[in-house]
Scaffold this active site. Structure first.
Site, mmCIF file in Angstrom:
data_model
loop_
_atom_site.group_PDB
_atom_site.id
_atom_site.type_symbol
_atom_site.label_atom_id
_atom_site.label_comp_id
_atom_site.label_asym_id
_atom_site.label_seq_id
_atom_site.Cartn_x
_atom_site.Cartn_y
_atom_site.Cartn_z
ATOM 1 N N SER A 143 0.875 -1.178 0.000
ATOM 2 C CA SER A 143 0.000 0.000 0.000
ATOM 3 C C SER A 143 0.909 1.225 0.000
ATOM 4 O O SER A 143 0.962 2.002 0.934
ATOM 5 C CB SER A 143 -0.929 -0.006 1.212
ATOM 6 O OG SER A 143 -0.213 0.110 2.415
ATOM 7 N N HIS B 290 -3.603 -5.893 2.612
ATOM 8 C CA HIS B 290 -2.680 -6.916 3.124
ATOM 9 C C HIS B 290 -3.351 -8.269 3.337
ATOM 10 O O HIS B 290 -2.713 -9.210 3.783
ATOM 11 C CB HIS B 290 -2.039 -6.458 4.436
ATOM 12 C CG HIS B 290 -1.051 -5.336 4.254
ATOM 13 N ND1 HIS B 290 -0.380 -4.746 5.291
ATOM 14 C CD2 HIS B 290 -0.622 -4.714 3.123
ATOM 15 C CE1 HIS B 290 0.428 -3.799 4.824
ATOM 16 N NE2 HIS B 290 0.285 -3.755 3.511
ATOM 17 N N GLU C 88 -4.575 -2.407 9.298
ATOM 18 C CA GLU C 88 -3.819 -2.935 10.438
ATOM 19 C C GLU C 88 -4.469 -2.616 11.776
ATOM 20 O O GLU C 88 -4.790 -1.457 12.056
ATOM 21 C CB GLU C 88 -2.399 -2.340 10.435
ATOM 22 C CG GLU C 88 -1.697 -2.562 9.108
ATOM 23 C CD GLU C 88 -0.310 -1.948 9.037
ATOM 24 O OE1 GLU C 88 0.247 -1.557 10.085
ATOM 25 O OE2 GLU C 88 0.222 -1.869 7.914
ATOM 26 N N GLU D 151 1.735 -9.406 7.063
ATOM 27 C CA GLU D 151 2.571 -9.001 8.194
ATOM 28 C C GLU D 151 2.391 -9.924 9.392
ATOM 29 O O GLU D 151 2.787 -9.591 10.509
ATOM 30 C CB GLU D 151 2.284 -7.541 8.554
ATOM 31 C CG GLU D 151 2.643 -6.610 7.394
ATOM 32 C CD GLU D 151 2.499 -5.140 7.706
ATOM 33 O OE1 GLU D 151 1.967 -4.784 8.786
ATOM 34 O OE2 GLU D 151 2.917 -4.325 6.870
ATOM 35 N N ASP E 149 -3.923 1.289 11.742
ATOM 36 C CA ASP E 149 -3.505 1.886 10.474
ATOM 37 C C ASP E 149 -4.550 1.524 9.427
ATOM 38 O O ASP E 149 -4.448 0.506 8.747
ATOM 39 C CB ASP E 149 -2.124 1.384 10.038
ATOM 40 C CG ASP E 149 -1.711 1.973 8.683
ATOM 41 O OD1 ASP E 149 -2.436 2.854 8.161
ATOM 42 O OD2 ASP E 149 -0.668 1.555 8.145
ATOM 43 N N GLU F 116 -3.003 5.841 12.357
ATOM 44 C CA GLU F 116 -2.124 6.189 11.232
ATOM 45 C C GLU F 116 -2.953 6.202 9.954
ATOM 46 O O GLU F 116 -3.799 5.321 9.755
ATOM 47 C CB GLU F 116 -1.029 5.109 11.162
ATOM 48 C CG GLU F 116 -0.154 5.125 9.936
ATOM 49 C CD GLU F 116 0.784 3.899 9.912
ATOM 50 O OE1 GLU F 116 1.089 3.340 10.989
ATOM 51 O OE2 GLU F 116 1.187 3.490 8.818
ATOM 52 N N ASP G 94 1.682 8.441 7.363
ATOM 53 C CA ASP G 94 2.560 7.507 6.643
ATOM 54 C C ASP G 94 2.547 7.898 5.160
ATOM 55 O O ASP G 94 3.414 8.632 4.688
ATOM 56 C CB ASP G 94 2.062 6.065 6.877
ATOM 57 C CG ASP G 94 2.730 5.031 5.980
ATOM 58 O OD1 ASP G 94 3.745 5.337 5.344
ATOM 59 O OD2 ASP G 94 2.216 3.889 5.915
ATOM 60 N N LYS H 134 9.852 5.170 7.116
ATOM 61 C CA LYS H 134 10.233 3.996 6.332
ATOM 62 C C LYS H 134 11.416 4.389 5.460
ATOM 63 O O LYS H 134 11.276 5.235 4.569
ATOM 64 C CB LYS H 134 9.067 3.569 5.429
ATOM 65 C CG LYS H 134 7.857 3.020 6.188
ATOM 66 C CD LYS H 134 6.655 2.938 5.268
ATOM 67 C CE LYS H 134 5.538 2.094 5.836
ATOM 68 N NZ LYS H 134 4.279 2.277 5.070
ATOM 69 N N HIS I 226 8.674 -1.162 9.307
ATOM 70 C CA HIS I 226 8.974 -2.140 8.246
ATOM 71 C C HIS I 226 8.088 -1.846 7.027
ATOM 72 O O HIS I 226 7.334 -0.878 7.024
ATOM 73 C CB HIS I 226 8.677 -3.558 8.757
ATOM 74 C CG HIS I 226 7.219 -3.783 9.063
ATOM 75 N ND1 HIS I 226 6.679 -5.024 9.266
ATOM 76 C CD2 HIS I 226 6.179 -2.908 9.197
ATOM 77 C CE1 HIS I 226 5.396 -4.915 9.510
ATOM 78 N NE2 HIS I 226 5.059 -3.648 9.483
ATOM 79 N N LYS J 296 7.232 -0.355 14.436
ATOM 80 C CA LYS J 296 6.126 -1.130 13.872
ATOM 81 C C LYS J 296 6.748 -2.178 12.975
ATOM 82 O O LYS J 296 7.322 -1.853 11.938
ATOM 83 C CB LYS J 296 5.239 -0.156 13.083
ATOM 84 C CG LYS J 296 4.117 -0.818 12.330
ATOM 85 C CD LYS J 296 3.147 0.221 11.797
ATOM 86 C CE LYS J 296 3.020 0.102 10.303
ATOM 87 N NZ LYS J 296 1.775 0.666 9.765
HETATM 88 P P1 PGA Z 1 3.073 -1.210 3.040
HETATM 89 O O1 PGA Z 1 2.159 -1.067 4.328
HETATM 90 O O2 PGA Z 1 4.429 -1.609 3.468
HETATM 91 O O3 PGA Z 1 2.345 -2.258 2.240
HETATM 92 O O4 PGA Z 1 3.057 0.139 2.363
HETATM 93 C C1 PGA Z 1 2.630 -0.661 5.579
HETATM 94 C C2 PGA Z 1 1.893 0.563 6.077
HETATM 95 O O5 PGA Z 1 0.963 1.065 5.430
HETATM 96 O O6 PGA Z 1 2.241 1.058 7.134
HETATM 97 ZN ZN ZN Z 2 0.690 2.780 6.977
#
Ligand code: PGA
Ligand code: ZN
Length: 421
Positions: A40, A153, A162, A203, A240, A284, A311, A336, A364, A387
């Site tokens: 995503s 996911h 999430e 995840e 999230d 988030e 994010d 990230k 991650h 996270k």
């Molecule tokens: P992604 O998702 O690594 O698939 O982008 C993680 C997140 O949205 O925090």
């Molecule tokens: Zn996110």
């Protein structure tokens, strides 16, 4: 000094190609670093260079990025001191010459950037966290453990991506991990008893076909209690929704659960009801990545009560975070490394958070490898939150196990204190 740099194509936790960089120094130091990959992904992330050659890995090969490391980047960096991280990263940006790392690929650049840091640490005979964070790097992060998955996911009926447990009341990282893992195992039993499947998403969280998004919070609270913990005191919930993944043309469509279409204001109101009903401490990406005014509205309404994390909206980009601070878009940033593509720029973004008094969470990606760089990075940066997935799947557990190792190594010097307790 750097003696050699080479890259190879490896697979991530979803079986998709990604980049691993091998780097050696003339003192005999040899390291490698592997790059993660999101699903995503934010629209404004640095470019993950993929071959587009449909005859290999459905176009997802990374041989071009690998060649960029082996040819262009190696030629430029060999002979440099790996400790000059800022200079190394700046040289790669210059070599790339685009605003979003489209030419060399952020996957190529980040692999080299991480490998340089790791080599410099090893050459200095320091653990990576101490090399990057100095002697003050003693704070272990509270894990945000994604034990229930939905959205992009998982193939299930849950819209939000999430649902995480955060053991904010644990006394140490090791105990926090135990609280979270016990809750995960208890949740498995509860879901099984209710007749839901207990297979896991990308995840490592469960991905049941729940009747509503709310039910996800309900079963998690049930699991926290049944595991013997107090919801909100020992273990809190973090969300999230990754709202960009169910947003288009001004409307949030909760289509997977069949809970209808919502406006920005209705989404904020929904989160408000959830805050009253469940022990949530962090949300988030509750709104779309381009809905900056929506984010600011939510932060004004709920930012005094909970952590509002950006994010996809900030994509770890210092320019975006700078704007976010000025516009009060959120009060925390998800970090990230591969969204921005160099270690130096990531540290710059974290510096902005610190200056503004914002929290930050080292994260991650949904596609990961066995590389544990981010665990050391979380301790080095000292923000107190990480996270990195659920309590299963080795690409997630590798990070947690590295943090256990760091906590043990620090011994009495280790600090564990939730920024959200
Ligand atoms: P992604 O998702 O690594 O698939 O982008 C993680 C997140 O949205 O925090
Ligand atoms: Zn996110």
């Amino acid at each position: 000094t750097i003696a050699s740099i080479s890259a190879q194509e490896i697979l991530d936790s979803r079986g998709n190609p990604t980049v691993r960089v091998h780097l050696s120094l003339d003192d005999g130091t040899r390291v490698s670093a592997s790059v993660p990959s999101g699903a995503s992904t934010g629209e404004h992330e640095a470019v993950e260079l993929r071959d587009g050659d449909k005859s290999r890995y459905d176009g997802k090969g990374v041989l071009k990025a690998v060649a960029n490391v082996n040819d262009k980047i190696a030629a430029r960096l060999i002979g440099l001191n790996p400790a000059r991280q800022a200079e190394i990263d700046a040289l790669m940006l210059e070599l790339d010459g685009t605003p979003n790392k489209a030419r060399l690929g952020a996957n190529a650049i980040l692999g080299v950037s991480m490998a340089a840091a790791r080599a410099a640490a090893q050459s200095a005979r320091l653990p990576l966290y101490a090399y990057l964070g100095g002697p003050g790097a003693t704070r272990l992060p509270v894990p945000m453990m994604n034990i229930l998955n939905g959205g992009k996911h998982a193939d299930n009926s849950v819209d939000f991506q999430e649902f995480m447990v955060m053991p904010i009341g644990a006394p140490t990282f090791a105990e926090a991990l135990r609280y979270g893992a016990e809750t995960f195992h208890t949740l498995k039993k509860i879901l099984g008893r209710k007749g839901y499947v207990t297979s896991v998403g990308d995840e490592g969280g469960f991905a049941p076909n729940l009747k509503s998004n709310e039910e996800a919070c309900e079963v998690i609270v049930e699991a926290i209690l049944a595991a013997g913990y107090k919801p909100g005191r020992d273990i809190a919930i973090a969300l999230d929704p990754a709202a960009s993944s169910f947003y288009s043309d001004g409307i949030y469509s909760l289509a997977k659960s069949g809970q209808g279409k919502k406006t920005c204001d209705e989404m904020i109101a929904l989160y408000g009801r959830w805050l009253d009903a469940f022990p949530i401490v962090s949300i988030e990406d509750g709104l779309d990545e381009n809905d900056w005014s929506g984010f600011a509205k939510q932060t004004a309404a709920q930012g005094g009560r909970i952590q509002i994390v950006g994010d996809d909206v900030f994509v770890t980009n210092p320019d975006f975070v700078h704007r976010g601070i000025a516009e009060k878009t959120a009060n925390a940033v998800l970090i990230k490394l591969n969204q921005i593509g160099t270690v130096s720029e990531t540290i710059r973004t974290i510096g902005l958070c610190r200056e503004a008094g914002w929290n930050f969470v080292i994260s991650h990606r949904s596609g990961e490898t066995e590389d544990t760089f981010m665990a050391d990075f979380a301790v080095a940066m000292g923000g107190g939150q990480i996270k990195t997935g659920s309590a299963c799947r080795s690409e997630r557990i590798a990070k947690y196990n590295r943090l256990l190792e760091i906590e043990a190594e620090l011994g009495k010097a280790a600090v564990f204190r939730s920024p959200l307790a």
